[in-house]
Every structure is written in C-alpha cells, then in structure tokens.
Design a protein around this motif. Sequence first.
Motif, PDB file in Angstrom:
ATOM      1  N   PHE A  13     -20.987   8.135   8.464  1.00 24.31           N
ATOM      2  CA  PHE A  13     -20.802   7.090   9.479  1.00 24.31           C
ATOM      3  C   PHE A  13     -22.205   6.590   9.775  1.00 24.31           C
ATOM      4  CE2 PHE A  13     -17.036   9.776  10.376  1.00 24.31           C
ATOM      5  CZ  PHE A  13     -16.053   8.806  10.213  1.00 24.31           C
ATOM      6  N   PHE A  16     -25.259   8.990   9.518  1.00 23.85           N
ATOM      7  CA  PHE A  16     -24.812  10.352   9.790  1.00 23.85           C
ATOM      8  C   PHE A  16     -23.856  10.844   8.702  1.00 23.85           C
ATOM      9  CE2 PHE A  16     -21.935  13.086  12.587  1.00 23.85           C
ATOM     10  CZ  PHE A  16     -22.746  14.206  12.426  1.00 23.85           C
ATOM     11  N   VAL A  18     -21.230  13.155   7.646  1.00 27.83           N
ATOM     12  CA  VAL A  18     -20.258  14.101   8.206  1.00 27.83           C
ATOM     13  C   VAL A  18     -19.812  15.099   7.136  1.00 27.83           C
ATOM     14  CG1 VAL A  18     -18.013  14.329   9.298  1.00 27.83           C
ATOM     15  CG2 VAL A  18     -19.482  12.424   9.891  1.00 27.83           C
ATOM     16  N   SER A  38     -16.382  22.878  16.292  1.00 24.33           N
ATOM     17  CA  SER A  38     -16.165  21.486  16.665  1.00 24.33           C
ATOM     18  C   SER A  38     -17.239  20.595  16.037  1.00 24.33           C
ATOM     19  CB  SER A  38     -16.209  21.389  18.186  1.00 24.33           C
ATOM     20  OG  SER A  38     -15.830  20.118  18.571  1.00 24.33           O
ATOM     21  N   GLY A  39     -16.796  19.485  15.455  1.00 27.76           N
ATOM     22  CA  GLY A  39     -17.740  18.505  14.922  1.00 27.76           C
ATOM     23  C   GLY A  39     -18.191  18.760  13.497  1.00 27.76           C
ATOM     24  N   CYS A  40     -17.615  19.770  12.826  1.00 25.87           N
ATOM     25  CA  CYS A  40     -18.099  20.095  11.473  1.00 25.87           C
ATOM     26  C   CYS A  40     -17.450  19.219  10.405  1.00 25.87           C
ATOM     27  CB  CYS A  40     -17.891  21.571  11.164  1.00 25.87           C
ATOM     28  SG  CYS A  40     -16.188  21.997  10.828  1.00 25.87           S
ATOM     29  N   GLY A  41     -16.486  18.386  10.771  1.00 24.64           N
ATOM     30  CA  GLY A  41     -15.921  17.446   9.801  1.00 24.64           C
ATOM     31  C   GLY A  41     -14.512  17.770   9.341  1.00 24.64           C
ATOM     32  N   LYS A  42     -13.811  18.653  10.035  1.00 27.88           N
ATOM     33  CA  LYS A  42     -12.459  19.067   9.617  1.00 27.88           C
ATOM     34  C   LYS A  42     -11.473  17.899   9.671  1.00 27.88           C
ATOM     35  CE  LYS A  42     -12.101  22.070  12.967  1.00 27.88           C
ATOM     36  NZ  LYS A  42     -13.372  21.870  13.698  1.00 27.88           N
ATOM     37  N   THR A  43     -11.430  17.236  10.821  1.00 29.88           N
ATOM     38  CA  THR A  43     -10.489  16.125  10.984  1.00 29.88           C
ATOM     39  C   THR A  43     -10.830  15.006  10.008  1.00 29.88           C
ATOM     40  OG1 THR A  43     -10.054  16.663  13.290  1.00 29.88           O
ATOM     41  CG2 THR A  43      -9.632  14.402  12.626  1.00 29.88           C
ATOM     42  N   THR A  44     -12.121  14.755   9.826  1.00 27.45           N
ATOM     43  CA  THR A  44     -12.542  13.725   8.883  1.00 27.45           C
ATOM     44  C   THR A  44     -12.022  14.048   7.486  1.00 27.45           C
ATOM     45  OG1 THR A  44     -14.512  13.350  10.223  1.00 27.45           O
ATOM     46  CG2 THR A  44     -14.554  12.499   7.979  1.00 27.45           C
ATOM     47  N   GLU A 159      -4.996  20.972  14.107  1.00 23.44           N
ATOM     48  CA  GLU A 159      -4.945  21.753  15.349  1.00 23.44           C
ATOM     49  C   GLU A 159      -3.622  21.567  16.083  1.00 23.44           C
ATOM     50  OE1 GLU A 159      -8.231  22.877  17.071  1.00 23.44           O
ATOM     51  OE2 GLU A 159      -9.676  21.944  15.722  1.00 23.44           O
TER      52      GLU A 159
END
Length: 366
Positions: A13, A16, A18, A38-44, A159
């Motif tokens: 992004f 950045f 991800v 949190s924020g490590c890129g799982k959802t992405t 999740e």
Amino acid sequence: MSSVRYNGVVKSFGAFNVLKSLNLSVPDHAFLALLGPSGCGKTTALRILAGLEMPTAGQVLIGERDVTRLQPRDRDIAMVFQSYALYPQMTIEENIGYPLWLRGMPDQERKAKIAEVAAVLEIDHLLTRRARQLSGGQRQRVALARAIVRNPTAFLMDEPLSNLDARLRLTMRGEIKRLCQRLGSTTIYVTHDQAEALTMADLIAVMHGGDLQQLAAPAEVYDRPANRFVATFVGNPPMNVLPVKADGTDIHVGGARLAIRGERFDACRAASVTELGIRPEDLHLTEPGATGSMAGEIYVVEPMGNETLVDVRVDGGRLTVRADRGFRASVGDHIGVSFDAGNACFFDTAGKTAVHRVEKTERNRA
Ligand SMILES: Nc1ncnc2c1ncn2[C@@H]1O[C@H](COP(=O)(O)OP(=O)(O)OP(=O)(O)O)[C@@H](O)[C@H]1O
Ligand SMILES: [Mg+2]
C-alpha cells in the motif's frame, strides 16, 4: 474441493509492504490456520485469495487454475467475516439461501439445501426469525451456513469467533472443527489466537511482519519452532527465553551450568547461540541450592484451579513455571528451578532456532 497456492505474492500500500513475498501451499482438504499478531497481513492475504484485493505481484492458484485476475464471484470460494454481515431485513432462511437465489436456483431445490445445512448447524428451528432476534453464536452459525450452502471450493474465515464471549468461543471452536472435518473442505482460517490455531488446524502458517515464519503441523510448531518469534507466540504461557553464555567447556544459564554435552553442545558452540528457550511445563521447582538448579526468587504465584503458574526471578530474567495445583509459596521466597537440557532449544543472534529440543522418540532410543 481444491488446493490453494500463493506464489510469491507481494502486496504494497504505497511504500508500505504488507506482504513481502508470500509462498504458501494449502493441500486439498486441509484446514490451515493463518496465525500472527495484529497487522501482520493475515486479512490482506485472505482478501487477495478471495479477489477483494489485487496483489502487487505474484499469483494465487486454486487447484491448478490461476485466479489472480478473476472476479471474486468467479473464484468459487466462500468467506466468513468477523462481523457476520447478515442482512437484517431478511429472515434466516433468506439469509442462508441468498447465494443460491443469486445463482437462480429453483425454490424447491433451494429450500431443500437450506434445510439440510440448517440441520447440520442445528439452526433449523430459527429459520423464520430475523438476524437481530438471534444470539451472537446463532448469528455466527447462520453466517457459516450461508457460506457452506454454496459448496465452495475453499472456505475462508477471518477471525470468525472474535465477536463471541469466551465460553461461546470455545464451543464454536469445536463446532467449526467438526464441521470442516465433516465437509472435508479446504479451509483457511485467520486468527491471532494461538490456541485456536493449535486446536483446530491441520497446518499452521505463522506470519510476522509480512513474512511467513513457519508452516507446519501444530505439534511441530509447538515442539520445533523455527525461531524465537514462533517459539514465544505459540503456547500459553509463552516459552521462556533466557540469555546463555558459552565458554570452552560449558554453557551457563541463570547462574547454573547446563548439563549439555556431545553433538548438541558442539552445535550450540558452532552457531554461537545467545539464548535458550524452555516451555513452562518443562521447568521444575526445587529446593533452593539443589544441584544443577538456578537460584530463583518467587515473583508471583497464580493458582489457575487445575494448576499453578509460578513466576520466578532468576539471574538474567524471569521464568514462568507450571506447577501443581497445590503449590504454595510467598513472594520473595528463595527457590530453585531446574530442567532437562534436552527439553530446551537454542537461538542464534538472528533469533533462528539453531538447536531444537531433543525429540521424544530420540530420547526413548537413547
Ligand atoms: N487499504 C489499505 N491501505 C493502507 N494500508 C492498509 C490497507 N489495508 C491494510 N493495511 C495495512 O496493512 C497491514 C496489514 O493489515 P491486515 O488487515 O492484513 O492485518 P491483520 O494481520 O489482518 O491484522 P488484525 O489481526 O488486526 O486483523 C496493517 O498495517 C494495515 O494498517
Ligand atoms: Mg485482520
């Protein structure tokens, strides 16, 4: 059903990154937990597979088919979100049947499918209600039902239990595992909860900072973590880490000399290990000054009902020890801590596991 593959997937992004370059294969029928903070890129990563996000580089494959440029609806996968995303104005039956209605499935056939799936998830008595008349756990089941009803090639869950209370989360954890085993669907399940990953998955992919740290079965991730990050992220309470000092003949930890010899000692020396990792259940409390033990002082005692967690201050840090349920001591008491060096692993300066714990089978042979 089908396998799923990420081939050098990069996602940025702006400046950045991800996902740095994700290579990950999920075998057909497997339940993979994508685990990380949190924020490590799982959802992405999940959204890229679903087609809701385009990768900056690389490909995603479902079976042998490159789906990187396909629309979400052409990928034949179902996604369950953290916020169930049910339609409030529809009945539960309409909610579950919606994807089939979109496909133009005839009423009779659709109703039969809905009834079948609702029975599996034990929500058949709720079909005429609306979403707001359901509890959180019931809504989660409806969201699952709506995903299953389509018979997707792969199942993606982001999740899905995080909005439920602790008790319901445990129940649903077992339910989802059973359901996925029964359906045999290839599943990617995103979670930051290491207990969910350990208990539910066939395979765990541990991510951190946009990189895959380890891909292995739960027992392997727990017993043979690839590095310090995995070692301390998986397991609760986490693995203890203490600095070690090696000289020509010995390795010292917490002021004690470690009983480690032969190949393992040589491997530690060769890798210039700087830290040791040991799980709370592999530590034992002893009388102060017992031979080979570290000298410690009780920091806090936490009775858990079935066991007691004891935090002990030693030279170089603090350790958590799993002790028996009846253990009693006062803050500041002197105590010894010992362990079998075969149960420890050792990290090099980069945090990589240079020497693993001795496997049980090897120990039995010895
Ligand atoms: N559309 C976007 N634009 C800019 N940055 C984004 C965008 N989507 C995600 N990010 C950033 O990418 C990183 C990874 O986000 P992602 O949602 O994949 O994390 P996650 O592992 O799912 O975290 P969590 O456990 O909190 O859900 C985060 O730092 C996030 O802020
Ligand atoms: Mg997320």
